[in-house]
Enzyme design. Structure first.
Site, mmCIF file in Angstrom:
data_model
loop_
_atom_site.group_PDB
_atom_site.id
_atom_site.type_symbol
_atom_site.label_atom_id
_atom_site.label_comp_id
_atom_site.label_asym_id
_atom_site.label_seq_id
_atom_site.Cartn_x
_atom_site.Cartn_y
_atom_site.Cartn_z
ATOM 1 N N CYS A 36 -44.647 25.200 -37.758
ATOM 2 C CA CYS A 36 -44.999 25.524 -36.349
ATOM 3 C C CYS A 36 -46.550 24.882 -36.020
ATOM 4 C CB CYS A 36 -45.256 27.233 -36.365
ATOM 5 S SG CYS A 36 -46.148 27.613 -34.992
ATOM 6 N N TYR A 172 -41.628 22.602 -24.025
ATOM 7 C CA TYR A 172 -40.729 23.756 -24.093
ATOM 8 C C TYR A 172 -40.339 24.110 -22.812
ATOM 9 C CZ TYR A 172 -43.153 24.308 -28.523
ATOM 10 O OH TYR A 172 -43.405 23.997 -29.968
#
Length: 308
Positions: A36, A172
């Site tokens: 992450c 994203y």
């Protein structure tokens, strides 16, 4: 004083104990994923500040399921939940900290062992907490003196953090876009911002000269994943980071700096983005690509730059 809401944890740690939390060695714990980018922000800052022995760490399994992050130490690089024996889901720690919590189950998590509760789950906050509030526990005076959010640069850092959101979140927005227009808007904004960063790095080793700031940390964790993940999965394929002469060498320079390259696992990265149900809309069959082959350890040219 900071405050927690039902969709986030935003308490602070400081000497004054404003929110009830004071800096102590061994009191706090980080839950992270080596895949992450937001969790990597915390790991990088922890290492830069020499706090590895002050704040303990657990590493979740990289496959992000419907119930959020889980613990499974059978995968190399992962750990069990060392604070809660037998616990399999990070969600349980969230709900134990606030039974009314309605937000996403995210990492990093900064956890207090004394009160058995989450202090903060916002990576931008955690960078600054680790940067300024634990200096007396740093391994060396040099690490205590490192300041990734220096007073004299704060306005410029805040400004750059704002417009580089087109990079950090733009990948994203492009990848999860539901229309052609939405995709193209996000992708064009993303590459315009990348071009702007590459120009800044033309004559400056780091974004603000010769010292690493939080802007470098926030950028690196996205750029190092870009050619492996976002270029393919999110269709951010106008250019690769390796196509940018300044930015590519900048990424290699940082990767080879203690705390940066050793806080990411590309195998974990691929499992998160290509094999997790959370991202199935972008990769329905959960097929993990065999490439690309990227050598972040190859020589870079950043040492030769005039620093200013």
């Amino acid at each position: 004083m900071s405050s927690n809401h039902n969709d986030s944890f935003r308490k602070w740690i400081n000497e004054e104990g404003t929110d009830g939390y004071r800096p102590e060695s061994g009191r706090y714990h980080l839950y992270v994923a080596l895949s992450c980018p937001f969790a990597q922000r915390a790991l990088i800052t922890q290492t830069l500040k020499g706090l590895e022995d002050v704040i303990s760490v657990d590493i979740v399994h990289p496959q992000l399921g419907e119930s959020g992050w889980s613990f499974d130490e059978t995968l190399s690089g992962c750990s069990k939940d060392s604070l809660h024996p037998g616990r399999k889901l990070l969600r349980d720690t969230y709900m134990e900290s606030n039974p009314s919590y309605t937000g996403r189950i995210t990492v990093p998590v900064l956890f207090d062992k004394v009160t058995n509760t989450i202090v903060n789950n916002e990576s931008a906050d955690i960078i600054r907490i680790l940067n300024s509030e634990f200096n007396k526990f740093s391994k060396s005076p040099e690490q205590a003196d490192i300041d990734v959010y220096p007073q004299g640069l704060r306005a410029q850092i805040d400004d750059m953090n704002e417009w580089t959101r087109d990079i950090i979140y733009g990948v994203y927005r492009a990848g999860l876009a539901k229309t052609q227009d939405a995709y193209e808007t996000a992708a064009k904004q993303l590459f315009a911002a990348l071009d702007r960063v590459d120009e800044i790095l033309k004559n400056s080793r780091y974004v603000f000269g010769e010292s690493i700031t939080e802007v470098d940390i926030r950028l690196f964790v996205v750029l190092v994943r870009f050619d492996t993940v976002y270029n393919m999965l999110c269709k951010c394929n106008l250019r690769r980071i390796s196509d940018y002469p300044n930015m590519w060498n900048y990424v290699k320079d940082l990767y080879q700096t203690k705390g940066f390259g050793d806080s990411i696992d590309m195998g974990h990265v691929k499992l998160t983005y290509f094999a997790s149900p959370f991202y199935k809309s972008m990769n329905p069959h959960l097929i993990i690509p065999i490439g690309p082959e990227i050598d972040f350890s190859s020589p870079h040219n950043r040492n030769s730059l005039l620093l200013h």
